[in-house]
Design a protein around this motif. Structure first.
Motif, PDB file in Angstrom:
ATOM      1  N   SER A 187       1.144  -5.798  -8.798  1.00  0.00           N
ATOM      2  CA  SER A 187       2.586  -6.030  -8.641  1.00  0.00           C
ATOM      3  C   SER A 187       3.219  -5.118  -7.597  1.00  0.00           C
ATOM      4  O   SER A 187       4.345  -5.384  -7.157  1.00  0.00           O
ATOM      5  N   ASN A 188       2.546  -4.026  -7.186  1.00  0.00           N
ATOM      6  CA  ASN A 188       3.097  -3.137  -6.160  1.00  0.00           C
ATOM      7  C   ASN A 188       2.669  -3.525  -4.752  1.00  0.00           C
ATOM      8  O   ASN A 188       3.104  -2.897  -3.784  1.00  0.00           O
ATOM      9  N   LEU A 189       1.827  -4.552  -4.631  1.00  0.00           N
ATOM     10  CA  LEU A 189       1.270  -4.908  -3.323  1.00  0.00           C
ATOM     11  C   LEU A 189       2.372  -5.344  -2.361  1.00  0.00           C
ATOM     12  O   LEU A 189       3.166  -6.237  -2.663  1.00  0.00           O
ATOM     13  N   GLN A 190       2.405  -4.702  -1.185  1.00  0.00           N
ATOM     14  CA  GLN A 190       3.376  -5.038  -0.138  1.00  0.00           C
ATOM     15  C   GLN A 190       2.759  -5.888   0.963  1.00  0.00           C
ATOM     16  O   GLN A 190       3.428  -6.747   1.532  1.00  0.00           O
ATOM     17  N   THR A 191       1.494  -5.617   1.283  1.00  0.00           N
ATOM     18  CA  THR A 191       0.831  -6.277   2.410  1.00  0.00           C
ATOM     19  C   THR A 191      -0.528  -6.805   1.970  1.00  0.00           C
ATOM     20  O   THR A 191      -1.339  -6.062   1.409  1.00  0.00           O
ATOM     21  N   LEU A 192      -0.766  -8.086   2.245  1.00  0.00           N
ATOM     22  CA  LEU A 192      -2.083  -8.697   2.061  1.00  0.00           C
ATOM     23  C   LEU A 192      -2.485  -9.272   3.411  1.00  0.00           C
ATOM     24  O   LEU A 192      -1.934 -10.272   3.863  1.00  0.00           O
ATOM     25  N   GLU A 193      -3.423  -8.598   4.078  1.00  0.00           N
ATOM     26  CA  GLU A 193      -3.824  -9.000   5.426  1.00  0.00           C
ATOM     27  C   GLU A 193      -5.113  -9.810   5.363  1.00  0.00           C
ATOM     28  O   GLU A 193      -6.147  -9.333   4.877  1.00  0.00           O
ATOM     29  N   LEU A 194      -5.034 -11.040   5.883  1.00  0.00           N
ATOM     30  CA  LEU A 194      -6.160 -11.975   5.893  1.00  0.00           C
ATOM     31  C   LEU A 194      -6.327 -12.587   7.276  1.00  0.00           C
ATOM     32  O   LEU A 194      -6.805 -13.711   7.410  1.00  0.00           O
ATOM     33  N   LYS A 195      -5.937 -11.857   8.306  1.00  0.00           N
ATOM     34  CA  LYS A 195      -6.004 -12.393   9.669  1.00  0.00           C
ATOM     35  C   LYS A 195      -7.448 -12.701  10.059  1.00  0.00           C
ATOM     36  O   LYS A 195      -8.371 -11.954   9.735  1.00  0.00           O
ATOM     37  N   GLY A 196      -7.615 -13.800  10.768  1.00  0.00           N
ATOM     38  CA  GLY A 196      -8.933 -14.149  11.271  1.00  0.00           C
ATOM     39  C   GLY A 196      -9.918 -14.590  10.217  1.00  0.00           C
ATOM     40  O   GLY A 196     -11.112 -14.711  10.508  1.00  0.00           O
ATOM     41  N   CYS A 197      -9.471 -14.844   8.997  1.00  0.00           N
ATOM     42  CA  CYS A 197     -10.359 -15.329   7.929  1.00  0.00           C
ATOM     43  C   CYS A 197     -10.500 -16.844   8.077  1.00  0.00           C
ATOM     44  O   CYS A 197      -9.822 -17.616   7.388  1.00  0.00           O
ATOM     45  N   SER A 198     -11.366 -17.256   8.965  1.00  0.00           N
ATOM     46  CA  SER A 198     -11.475 -18.674   9.313  1.00  0.00           C
ATOM     47  C   SER A 198     -12.066 -19.522   8.193  1.00  0.00           C
ATOM     48  O   SER A 198     -11.934 -20.745   8.206  1.00  0.00           O
ATOM     49  N   GLN A 199     -12.721 -18.901   7.212  1.00  0.00           N
ATOM     50  CA  GLN A 199     -13.315 -19.648   6.113  1.00  0.00           C
ATOM     51  C   GLN A 199     -12.429 -19.710   4.875  1.00  0.00           C
ATOM     52  O   GLN A 199     -12.805 -20.301   3.864  1.00  0.00           O
ATOM     53  N   LEU A 200     -11.263 -19.088   4.941  1.00  0.00           N
ATOM     54  CA  LEU A 200     -10.350 -19.059   3.797  1.00  0.00           C
ATOM     55  C   LEU A 200      -9.892 -20.472   3.446  1.00  0.00           C
ATOM     56  O   LEU A 200      -9.405 -21.216   4.301  1.00  0.00           O
ATOM     57  N   GLU A 201     -10.036 -20.853   2.160  1.00  0.00           N
ATOM     58  CA  GLU A 201      -9.710 -22.206   1.711  1.00  0.00           C
ATOM     59  C   GLU A 201      -8.457 -22.258   0.850  1.00  0.00           C
ATOM     60  O   GLU A 201      -7.722 -23.248   0.891  1.00  0.00           O
ATOM     61  N   SER A 202      -8.220 -21.223   0.047  1.00  0.00           N
ATOM     62  CA  SER A 202      -7.090 -21.271  -0.872  1.00  0.00           C
ATOM     63  C   SER A 202      -6.632 -19.873  -1.245  1.00  0.00           C
ATOM     64  O   SER A 202      -7.391 -18.898  -1.137  1.00  0.00           O
ATOM     65  N   LEU A 203      -5.381 -19.795  -1.679  1.00  0.00           N
ATOM     66  CA  LEU A 203      -4.803 -18.572  -2.214  1.00  0.00           C
ATOM     67  C   LEU A 203      -4.717 -18.708  -3.732  1.00  0.00           C
ATOM     68  O   LEU A 203      -4.629 -19.823  -4.255  1.00  0.00           O
ATOM     69  N   PRO A 204      -4.730 -17.612  -4.490  1.00  0.00           N
ATOM     70  CA  PRO A 204      -4.745 -17.697  -5.955  1.00  0.00           C
ATOM     71  C   PRO A 204      -3.473 -18.323  -6.524  1.00  0.00           C
ATOM     72  O   PRO A 204      -2.386 -18.194  -5.952  1.00  0.00           O
ATOM     73  N   GLU A 205      -3.613 -18.973  -7.661  1.00  0.00           N
ATOM     74  CA  GLU A 205      -2.502 -19.718  -8.269  1.00  0.00           C
ATOM     75  C   GLU A 205      -1.342 -18.819  -8.668  1.00  0.00           C
ATOM     76  O   GLU A 205      -0.192 -19.230  -8.644  1.00  0.00           O
ATOM     77  N   GLY A 206      -1.626 -17.584  -9.056  1.00  0.00           N
ATOM     78  CA  GLY A 206      -0.566 -16.702  -9.542  1.00  0.00           C
ATOM     79  C   GLY A 206       0.091 -15.867  -8.467  1.00  0.00           C
ATOM     80  O   GLY A 206       0.644 -14.799  -8.746  1.00  0.00           O
ATOM     81  N   LEU A 207       0.079 -16.353  -7.224  1.00  0.00           N
ATOM     82  CA  LEU A 207       0.578 -15.573  -6.094  1.00  0.00           C
ATOM     83  C   LEU A 207       2.026 -15.131  -6.270  1.00  0.00           C
ATOM     84  O   LEU A 207       2.421 -14.053  -5.818  1.00  0.00           O
ATOM     85  N   GLN A 208       2.830 -15.953  -6.949  1.00  0.00           N
ATOM     86  CA  GLN A 208       4.254 -15.618  -7.098  1.00  0.00           C
ATOM     87  C   GLN A 208       4.471 -14.378  -7.961  1.00  0.00           C
ATOM     88  O   GLN A 208       5.574 -13.828  -7.994  1.00  0.00           O
ATOM     89  N   ARG A 209       3.411 -13.893  -8.625  1.00  0.00           N
ATOM     90  CA  ARG A 209       3.532 -12.669  -9.424  1.00  0.00           C
ATOM     91  C   ARG A 209       3.532 -11.413  -8.563  1.00  0.00           C
ATOM     92  O   ARG A 209       3.859 -10.323  -9.041  1.00  0.00           O
ATOM     93  N   LEU A 210       3.188 -11.544  -7.289  1.00  0.00           N
ATOM     94  CA  LEU A 210       3.215 -10.392  -6.372  1.00  0.00           C
ATOM     95  C   LEU A 210       4.648 -10.173  -5.902  1.00  0.00           C
ATOM     96  O   LEU A 210       5.012 -10.434  -4.757  1.00  0.00           O
ATOM     97  N   ILE A 211       5.476  -9.674  -6.781  1.00  0.00           N
ATOM     98  CA  ILE A 211       6.930  -9.669  -6.568  1.00  0.00           C
ATOM     99  C   ILE A 211       7.368  -8.744  -5.441  1.00  0.00           C
ATOM    100  O   ILE A 211       8.484  -8.857  -4.941  1.00  0.00           O
ATOM    101  N   ASN A 212       6.524  -7.791  -5.033  1.00  0.00           N
ATOM    102  CA  ASN A 212       6.881  -6.869  -3.953  1.00  0.00           C
ATOM    103  C   ASN A 212       6.210  -7.215  -2.627  1.00  0.00           C
ATOM    104  O   ASN A 212       6.285  -6.434  -1.670  1.00  0.00           O
ATOM    105  N   LEU A 213       5.580  -8.394  -2.561  1.00  0.00           N
ATOM    106  CA  LEU A 213       4.855  -8.765  -1.348  1.00  0.00           C
ATOM    107  C   LEU A 213       5.817  -9.017  -0.191  1.00  0.00           C
ATOM    108  O   LEU A 213       6.759  -9.803  -0.309  1.00  0.00           O
ATOM    109  N   ARG A 214       5.575  -8.344   0.932  1.00  0.00           N
ATOM    110  CA  ARG A 214       6.413  -8.470   2.120  1.00  0.00           C
ATOM    111  C   ARG A 214       5.668  -9.150   3.272  1.00  0.00           C
ATOM    112  O   ARG A 214       6.293  -9.794   4.113  1.00  0.00           O
TER     113      ARG A 214
END
Length: 598
Positions: free
Chosen positions: A374-401
Motif C-alpha cells: 500500500s506504500n508503493l509509489q512507483t512500479l517501473e516496468l519499462k521495456g517489459c515486452s513480454q508483459l501480458e497483464s497487471l494484477p486484478e487488485g491494482l486499485q489497492r495500491l492507493i499511493n501509486l503515482r
C-alpha cells in the motif's frame, strides 16, 4: 561507423565487420592486467587498414602494457581559462561591478590546476555570494596539499560542503549507481521520493521539487548529460568519475557495493547495521549469482542490482522465493535489466516498499501479492515486452503515482496488449500510465472512461481505440489532460478505416506538438481540425491511400513529411503548408492541389 556495443559482444561484432575500418573509443579505462589487453588485441586484428583505438585513462599503469601505442598526456586548462569558466558561473552578469574579486578569483583559478570540473564546481559555489565567501573558499583551497589529484578531489569536496543539507543527502545517495551508470532524471527523483529525501514545498508536487534538486546538482557539475543522437530521445545523465569518487567518500558509512561475496567499497570500520543502501554488481565473468554477501545487511532501505558492464543482464531468475523476507525495511528494490521471469513471492511482504523496479525483465505477469504494497509509489516496468497483464487488485495500491510500462513506440504493434484491471481510475495520485489498453464497456477489463479523472503526465499510448463506444472518447477527458507531452492513439489495423478515424478522432488536442499517422487502411483521408499548436506532422505507410486532404491551416506547423504511400495520387493541401511539405517515397505522378487561404 559509430555504434554503441555491449562489452561482452564487441569481439563477435568486430569479427562480423572483418576488413572494415573502425574507430574504437574506450573511455576512462582502469584495467591494467595482461589478460585484458590480450582479449582486446586479438579481435582488433580483423579490422581494415587505418583502424584506430582511442583510450582515455586517469590510471598511468593502464597504458603501459600495450605495445606500439602513443601516450600523449593532456594538459589542463590555462589559469586564465579556468578564471573565465569560474566567472561564467559565479558572475553571469559580468565582472565590471565586482573588480575587487579579480585577485581572489584568479588565485582560486590557479589552484584548480587546470581542471574544468573543479573550476565549474567552484564557480557554482561562488554564484551570487559575498566577497567574504570568496575569501573563505580561497582559504580552504590554500590549505590543500599541492598535488593535482588531491587538490581536484578536495576542490570538489569544497563544492559538496557548500551544498544545502538536502542536496548533500541526495547526491550521496547516488553512490548506489555504479561508476559510469547512465540514468534518467525521473528514475533518480523517484528514488529520492521513496527515501523521503525530498522536502515538501507548499502545494508543489514532490516530483517538481525533486526535479529542481536534480537540476541544481546538474548545474553544479555533480551530474553531466550523456550525448544522444536522436532529438526525440529522453535525456540521459551520469555522475562524472571524480564526482562518483566523491559520492562514495561522503556516503562511506551508509552505502555498500557488493560483488560475488566481497565488498567493493571498504568501510573504515562502519558496522553493518549502519548500512542503509547497497548495490549488488554482477561480474561479467560469472554465470551464477551468489547473494549470500547481502544477507548480513538486514537493515537495508535500498537495494539495486547492476551488471559490471552496465549494459549486461543480471542473473536473478533463480533467486529463492523467500529471499527478500530478510530485508523488511526496504523502500527501494530495483531488479531491472535482469533475466527475471517471475517476481519472488517475498517481494509482496515488503510493506514499506515505495519503489519497485522491474524494467527490461522477462516477466509476463505480476503476483497478486504485489497489490498489498500500500506504500508503493512507483512500479517501473519499462521495456517489459513480454508483459501480458497487471494484477486484478491494482486499485489497492492507493499511493501509486507512477505505473511506468513504457515501450519504445517503434516497437508497439497490434499484438502489444497488456490487460489492465478495472478500478485503475480510483488511483487518485496516478501521474504516469504510459500505456492503456482499451476494453469494451461490457468487458471485464477497464474501459476508456477510467481515464476521466486521472491527472496523467508525460507519455500516453492508447491502444485498441476501435473498442471505444460512441461518446465515451469525449468523456475520457483527454482534452483536459494538459500535461500529456506525447500521445499515441492507436486503432487495430484490422478494424481501422478512414470513416472510423473521422468518427473517433474529433478529440481536440490544442497543445499537441507532434503527430504521426501510419498504417491506416482507408483509400481517402482528411485530417480533422483541432491542432493549433502542431509543429511536426508525419504520415507513413498509408498503402491503400489514394487521396489525402490537409486543408487546415495549422499555423505553427514546421514540418510535413509524407512517405511510403504507394497509391497516393492526389494531395490537397492548404497553401500555407506547401513550403513545409517534404516528400519521401511517393509516386512521381502525384498531383498536388493547393487550397487558398480563407
Amino acid at each position: 561507423m559509430r555504434h554503441h556495443i555491449p562489452t561482452l559482444l564487441f569481439r563477435d561484432y568486430l569479427t562480423s565487420q572483418r576488413d572494415k575500418k573502425f574507430l574504437l573509443v574506450i573511455d576512462n579505462l582502469w584495467a591494467s592486467d595482461f589478460h585484458f589487453w590480450e582479449m582486446l588485441r586479438v579481435p582488433l586484428l580483423v579490422g581494415g587498414d587505418g583502424s584506430k583505438v582511442l583510450i582515455t585513462t586517469r590510471y598511468e599503469r593502464a597504458c603501459h602494457i600495450p605495445e606500439r601505442i602513443d601516450r600523449p598526456s593532456l594538459t589542463g586548462l590555462k589559469d586564465e581559462d579556468c578564471w573565465q569558466l569560474i566567472q561564467s558561473l559565479a558572475l553571469p552578469q559580468g565582472i565590471d561591478c565586482h573588480m575587487g574579486l579579480i585577485p581572489i578569483g584568479e588565485e582560486i583559478a590557479r589552484r584548480c590546476y587546470g581542471s574544468p570540473m573543479a573550476a565549474k564546481a567552484l564557480g557554482a559555489v561562488l554564484n551570487r555570494t559575498s566577497a567574504d565567501e570568496w575569501s573563505s573558499v580561497l582559504s580552504e583551497m590554500q590549505a590543500l596539499k599541492d598535488d593535482f589529484n588531491g587538490v581536484v578531489l578536495a576542490s570538489l569536496k569544497i563544492s559538496y560542503h557548500h551544498l544545502r543539507y538536502h542536496l548533500k543527502q541526495c547526491f550521496g545517495y547516488c553512490s548506489i549507481f555504479p561508476n559510469g551508470y547512465v540514468f534518467e532524471r525521473d528514475q533518480v527523483v523517484r528514488y529520492w521520493m521513496a527515501e523521503g529525501l525530498i522536502e515538501p514545498e507548499g502545494r508543489r508536487r514532490l516530483e517538481a521539487v525533486g526535479m529542481k534538486y536534480f537540476d541544481d546538482l546538474l548545474w553544479r557539475s555533480f551530474f553531466e548529460k550523456v550525448p544522444i543522437c536522436d532529438k526525440g530521445q529522453i535525456e540521459h545523465y551520469r555522475i562524472p568519475s571524480l564526482m562518483h569518487n566523491l559520492a562514495s567518500i561522503v556516503s562511506e558509512y551508509e552505502f555498500r557495493g557488493l560483488q560475488s561475496g566481497k565488498r567493493v567499497l571498504e568501510s573504515n570500520g562502519a558496522h553493518q547495521a549502519q548500512v542503509r543502501y547497497a548495490s549488488f554488481i554482477q561480474p561479467s565473468d560469472k554465470r551464477t549469482l551468489n547473494l549470500e554477501c547481502i544477507e548480513p545487511y538486514s537493515n537495508l532501505r535500498a537495494l539495486k542490482f547492476s551488471h559490471e558492464c552496465n549494459n549486461g543482464v543480471v542473473l536473478l531468475n533463480s533467486t529463492p522465493a523467500h529471499f527478500f523476507c530478510n530485508f523488511m525495511y526496504l523502500r527501494v528494490l530495483d531488479m531491472s535489466d535482469s533475466d527475471l521471469e517471475q517476481v519472488p513471492d517475498s517481494v509482496g511482504k515488503l510493506i514499506h516498499l515505495r519503489f519497485l523496479g522491474l524494467s527490461y525483465t522477462k516477466i509476463k505477469t505480476l503476483p497478486e501479492e504485489i497489490c498489498g504494497l500500500s506504500n508503493l509509489q512507483t512500479l517501473e516496468l519499462k521495456g517489459c515486452s513480454q508483459l501480458e497483464s497487471l494484477p486484478e487488485g491494482l486499485q489497492r495500491l492507493i499511493n501509486l503515482r507512477h505505473l511506468d510500462f513504457h515501450l519504445d513506440w517503434e516497437d508497439i504493434s497490434d499484438s502489444t496488449e497488456v490487460a489492465i484491471p478495472q478500478g485503475i481510475g480510483e488511483l487518485e495520485d496516478l501521474q504516469t500510465l504510459s500505456r492503456f489498453n482499451v476494453a469494451s464497456a461490457k468487458g471485464q477489463q477497464c474501459n476508456i472512461l477510467e481515464l476521466k479523472d486521472l491527472k496523467l503526465r508525460g507519455d500516453l499510448c492508447i491502444l485498441n481505440l476501435e473498442k471505444v463506444p460512441t461518446g465515451h472518447a469525449k468523456n475520457a477527458n483527454l482534452q483536459g489532460k494538459n500535461f500529456i507531452e506525447k500521445l499515441m492513439l492507436r486503432w487495430h489495423s484490422s478494424a481501422l478505416t478512414d470513416g472510423l478515424l473521422q468518427q473517433q478522432s474529433e478529440e481536440h488536442l490544442p497543445w499537441l506538438l507532434n503527430l504521426r499517422i501510419e498504417n491506416v487502411h482507408g483509400d481517402t483521408m482528411s485530417l480533422p481540425e483541432g491542432f493549433p499548436s502542431l509543429e511536426d506532422l508525419t504520415l507513413l505507410n498509408l498503402n491503400f491511400l489514394g487521396r489525402l486532404t490537409l486543408g487546415n491551416e495549422m499555423p505553427k506547423l514546421k514540418k510535413l513529411y509524407v512517405s511510403d504511400c504507394s497509391k497516393l495520387q492526389e494531395l490537397v493541401i492548404h497553401r500555407n503548408l506547401y513550403d513545409k511539405f517534404e516528400r519521401g517515397n511517393l509516386l512521381s505522378s502525384l498531383r498536388i492541389i493547393c487550397v487558398p487561404q480563407d
